[in-house]
Design a protein around this motif. Sequence first.
Motif, PDB file in Angstrom:
ATOM      1  N   LYS A  29       0.820  -1.222   0.000  1.00 46.48           N
ATOM      2  CA  LYS A  29       0.000   0.000   0.000  1.00 46.48           C
ATOM      3  C   LYS A  29       0.848   1.264   0.000  1.00 46.48           C
ATOM      4  CE  LYS A  29      -0.843   0.515   5.002  1.00 46.48           C
ATOM      5  NZ  LYS A  29      -1.913   0.650   6.020  1.00 46.48           N
ATOM      6  N   TYR A  30       2.118   1.144   0.374  1.00 47.23           N
ATOM      7  CA  TYR A  30       2.991   2.314   0.396  1.00 47.23           C
ATOM      8  C   TYR A  30       3.668   2.544  -0.949  1.00 47.23           C
ATOM      9  CZ  TYR A  30       2.343   1.720   5.405  1.00 47.23           C
ATOM     10  OH  TYR A  30       1.792   1.583   6.651  1.00 47.23           O
ATOM     11  N   PHE A  31       4.037   1.484  -1.643  1.00 52.71           N
ATOM     12  CA  PHE A  31       4.822   1.615  -2.875  1.00 52.71           C
ATOM     13  C   PHE A  31       3.986   1.445  -4.146  1.00 52.71           C
ATOM     14  CE2 PHE A  31       8.087   0.902   0.268  1.00 52.71           C
ATOM     15  CZ  PHE A  31       9.117   1.727  -0.160  1.00 52.71           C
ATOM     16  N   ASN A  32       3.005   0.546  -4.131  1.00 53.29           N
ATOM     17  CA  ASN A  32       2.150   0.393  -5.305  1.00 53.29           C
ATOM     18  C   ASN A  32       1.152   1.544  -5.364  1.00 53.29           C
ATOM     19  OD1 ASN A  32       3.499  -1.976  -5.623  1.00 53.29           O
ATOM     20  ND2 ASN A  32       1.713  -3.312  -5.528  1.00 53.29           N
ATOM     21  N   VAL A  33       0.676   1.846  -6.559  1.00 57.70           N
ATOM     22  CA  VAL A  33      -0.335   2.882  -6.747  1.00 57.70           C
ATOM     23  C   VAL A  33      -1.593   2.202  -7.287  1.00 57.70           C
ATOM     24  CG1 VAL A  33      -0.925   5.041  -7.905  1.00 57.70           C
ATOM     25  CG2 VAL A  33       1.439   4.618  -7.188  1.00 57.70           C
ATOM     26  N   GLY A  34      -2.668   2.292  -6.538  1.00 59.01           N
ATOM     27  CA  GLY A  34      -3.891   1.587  -6.898  1.00 59.01           C
ATOM     28  C   GLY A  34      -4.158   0.478  -5.903  1.00 59.01           C
ATOM     29  N   PRO A  35      -5.072  -0.461  -6.235  1.00 57.75           N
ATOM     30  CA  PRO A  35      -5.763  -0.618  -7.517  1.00 57.75           C
ATOM     31  C   PRO A  35      -6.891   0.397  -7.716  1.00 57.75           C
ATOM     32  CG  PRO A  35      -6.496  -2.291  -5.985  1.00 57.75           C
ATOM     33  CD  PRO A  35      -5.410  -1.543  -5.286  1.00 57.75           C
ATOM     34  N   PHE A  36      -7.210   0.616  -9.002  1.00 54.07           N
ATOM     35  CA  PHE A  36      -8.267   1.526  -9.389  1.00 54.07           C
ATOM     36  C   PHE A  36      -9.238   0.829 -10.345  1.00 54.07           C
ATOM     37  CE2 PHE A  36      -4.412   4.221  -8.981  1.00 54.07           C
ATOM     38  CZ  PHE A  36      -4.842   5.127  -8.014  1.00 54.07           C
ATOM     39  N   LYS A  37     -10.493   1.237 -10.293  1.00 53.45           N
ATOM     40  CA  LYS A  37     -11.412   0.939 -11.381  1.00 53.45           C
ATOM     41  C   LYS A  37     -11.088   1.887 -12.526  1.00 53.45           C
ATOM     42  CE  LYS A  37     -15.250  -0.655  -8.489  1.00 53.45           C
ATOM     43  NZ  LYS A  37     -16.673  -0.435  -8.103  1.00 53.45           N
ATOM     44  N   THR A  38     -11.285   1.432 -13.736  1.00 50.10           N
ATOM     45  CA  THR A  38     -10.933   2.290 -14.864  1.00 50.10           C
ATOM     46  C   THR A  38     -11.801   1.952 -16.065  1.00 50.10           C
ATOM     47  OG1 THR A  38      -9.091   3.135 -16.187  1.00 50.10           O
ATOM     48  CG2 THR A  38      -9.083   0.777 -15.710  1.00 50.10           C
ATOM     49  N   THR A  39     -11.505   2.561 -17.162  1.00 46.50           N
ATOM     50  CA  THR A  39     -12.237   2.350 -18.399  1.00 46.50           C
ATOM     51  C   THR A  39     -11.257   1.975 -19.495  1.00 46.50           C
ATOM     52  OG1 THR A  39     -13.880   3.338 -19.895  1.00 46.50           O
ATOM     53  CG2 THR A  39     -12.091   4.753 -19.150  1.00 46.50           C
ATOM     54  N   GLY A  40     -11.763   1.427 -20.583  1.00 49.54           N
ATOM     55  CA  GLY A  40     -10.906   1.039 -21.693  1.00 49.54           C
ATOM     56  C   GLY A  40     -10.911  -0.465 -21.897  1.00 49.54           C
TER      57      GLY A  40
END
Length: 793
Positions: free
Chosen positions: A692-703
């Motif tokens: 949680k400190y080094f990774n960015v996300g996870p996110f919902k997204t589109t595409g």
Amino acid sequence: MKYLKKFVKIVIILVLLIVVFGWFYSKTYHPNYDGELEIKNLTDEVTVYFDEVGVPHINATNQKDAYTALGYVHAQDRLWQMELIRRLAAGRLSEIFGKKLIRTDKFFSGLGIEEASVKTIKNLNKNSDRYKLALAYLDGVNQFIEDGKTPIEYSLVGVEKEKYTIKDMYNVFGYMAFSFAAAHKIDPLLTEIKEKLGAAYFNELIGAEKENLTLLKNEKNAVMKGSFAKEMHNLFEQLPISPFIGSNSWVIGADKTKNGKVIFANDPHIGFSQPSVWYQAHVKTPEFEIYGFHLALVPFPLLGHNKNYAYGLTMFENDDIDFYIEEENPENPNQYKTPNGYVNYDLVEKRIKIKGEKDSVYTIKVSKHGPVMNGIIDHIDDERPIAMQWIYTKVDNEILDVAYRISHAKSLSDFKKGASKLHAPGLNMMYGDAKNNIAWFASGKLYKHRDSLYTKTYLNGASGNDEITAYLDFEENPQAINPTDGYVYTANNQPDSIVGGLYPGYYLNEDRAKRIVQLLEPKDDWTKEDVAEMIYDVTSPNAPIIIADFVKSIRKNELTASQKKAIALLQNWKGNFKKQEVGPVIYNRLVYEFQKNTFADEMGEAYNQFVNTPFVEKVLPVQVKKEKSIWWDDISTKNKIETKEEIITKSFLKMYSFLVNQLGENVEDWKWERVLSVEYKHAVGEVALLRKYFNVGPFKTTGGDQVINNQVYDLDSTGVYKIKAGPSTRRIVDFSDVDNSLGILPTGQSGNVFSKHYKDQAQKYLDGEFVKMKLNQTEIEQSKNVLVLKPKN
């Protein structure tokens, strides 16, 4: 009780100490974005303005000082990334991550990148500007190593800092040239299909390569002189550095824009990781200026613009790797056969240092074609020696000169000269300028074999009949200058015919190319805002066509009302991969089941090598149209010949059953956002406590996969789509308003976890927004953060 209270007090004190230490570390170890620093080897003071997203605008009196400063600020934001990429290219990841990366190290050390780097460096012109500026950049990097603050990753992983050399830089070029390794996945697979299943299976499969093509058109016109206005998959899954995948770019000519000036767009597709692959920097001296996007350890940007011109790239996807079956001397395995008799292999000893283990020492045999890859690539499971011939290590390497020339061009002619010197990787070089020129050059050293030779299977290394017969002059490469259509574009698709035929390659399917043409062709009043909307487009033009072919073959007589509802939703879907759409969920799972039911029985274990390759994506629309195919029969069912209708109906029913179990009975609730996500992973973020400190996300997204906003994921048994690659940046340069050109990174400018710019662009990127790529000096000088680098005596 007394001891318990004492223990609790000790724990509280330890927690407070950790918190205080963490706070102090974060405040102390972030990059220096303001103040004054003294560094060596400057002739004059350099001022660096950091804008609101952390992009350094470097103002110097000469280029040597500017590139020394660039190396320093690049290192303070991205030193850990530099460390990883130099180790990856040289096969040195096991030194810091242990034995799980031995296979990766063995593979990359076996490609010959380091040997090619040593050979190239010997022949460099040490008096050239590009060499001197490259050394100045490395000097800046090394001064940060010596005087700057050690990134926390070095402490967490246990790495000693080492200074960088020009060989490290060339090793990075070699990794870039290796790019996405399609040949290593596809050539062994096609050879196995041809040899084990036979010509009928093989010929039907490769026939898809020449169907459904949106071709890039060759057209050279006058220059305007106007006013100055699986195994491989598994191996790559472990990489802490992003591989190159694909890309989009288009350049719209003045006659098709509202303001009568060129608009340039580019979004290279690269494997996602944290930090982002590109580092932005704006370098300005009295005689030179470029706003560029830099790879780690590369001083000259591969993407860039200034007030005069803009350039970028996509992967060409040409075939620049050939595999040869060598015939060894039965009396001496260290010799191989040539038309002139047996000759000795070159024997190269390799040593891989492994954290906590003994060194791994092995020997690579190298023939005239290249290294023998048996034992280096795990899925080359062949008793015959298979040597890899790679154009990157075979011919002279001028890639540093290429990067320098395209970033220092004074005209379209200058830029073309730089593009012409590239040998590998094959790149589509895109260009637009303030004089209203637009151009595309397919750059790379192209060559010919005898006409009847198919080069995506193993070639005969002993006969001499399968050797390269000629190298092409750059003027024969695919290219377009100021075409009559009023635009140029590339989307990793097949170029038009050259030297009498389609040049072989691992080109991607036509979806993105077709969509780009659909949008560009009818419109003649493009604006920057229109292009920003287009670069975020998520519509597939071919998915509805494939669906229509699927639906025609589904037996509908015995379907339930809910199953018929799923078909209706699929038929009404327009190929749009937005979060609330149901169509992408049904479509992707149906494609997965269809491909598995069609090909897996014959291919066996090789199917895992076939799925999720560019090749299978080209096969899909062709296969689904066929009424008769040798692949329709399921060989696991005895005494029964399956039909297309049976295979597709079976796939539909399996798809429906799976999605009910995964997402519930309500078909309308099978939303795309429930199964699609993206997480930008840091190398140490694989440790659960650090994620949680080094990774960015996870996110919902589109595409989706193969739409313009390309989000690359695997089709597999999970039914969950974890995006692994996509646009590594989106850039739009409008020459009617060049000071307000637009760009965005997937996460942020800095790779330092304590920097405020570590992930400050992430949400904007996901939402299709942009930040300004500043060129206006007055605006730049209003920056709140200013770092002054002074000469150190």
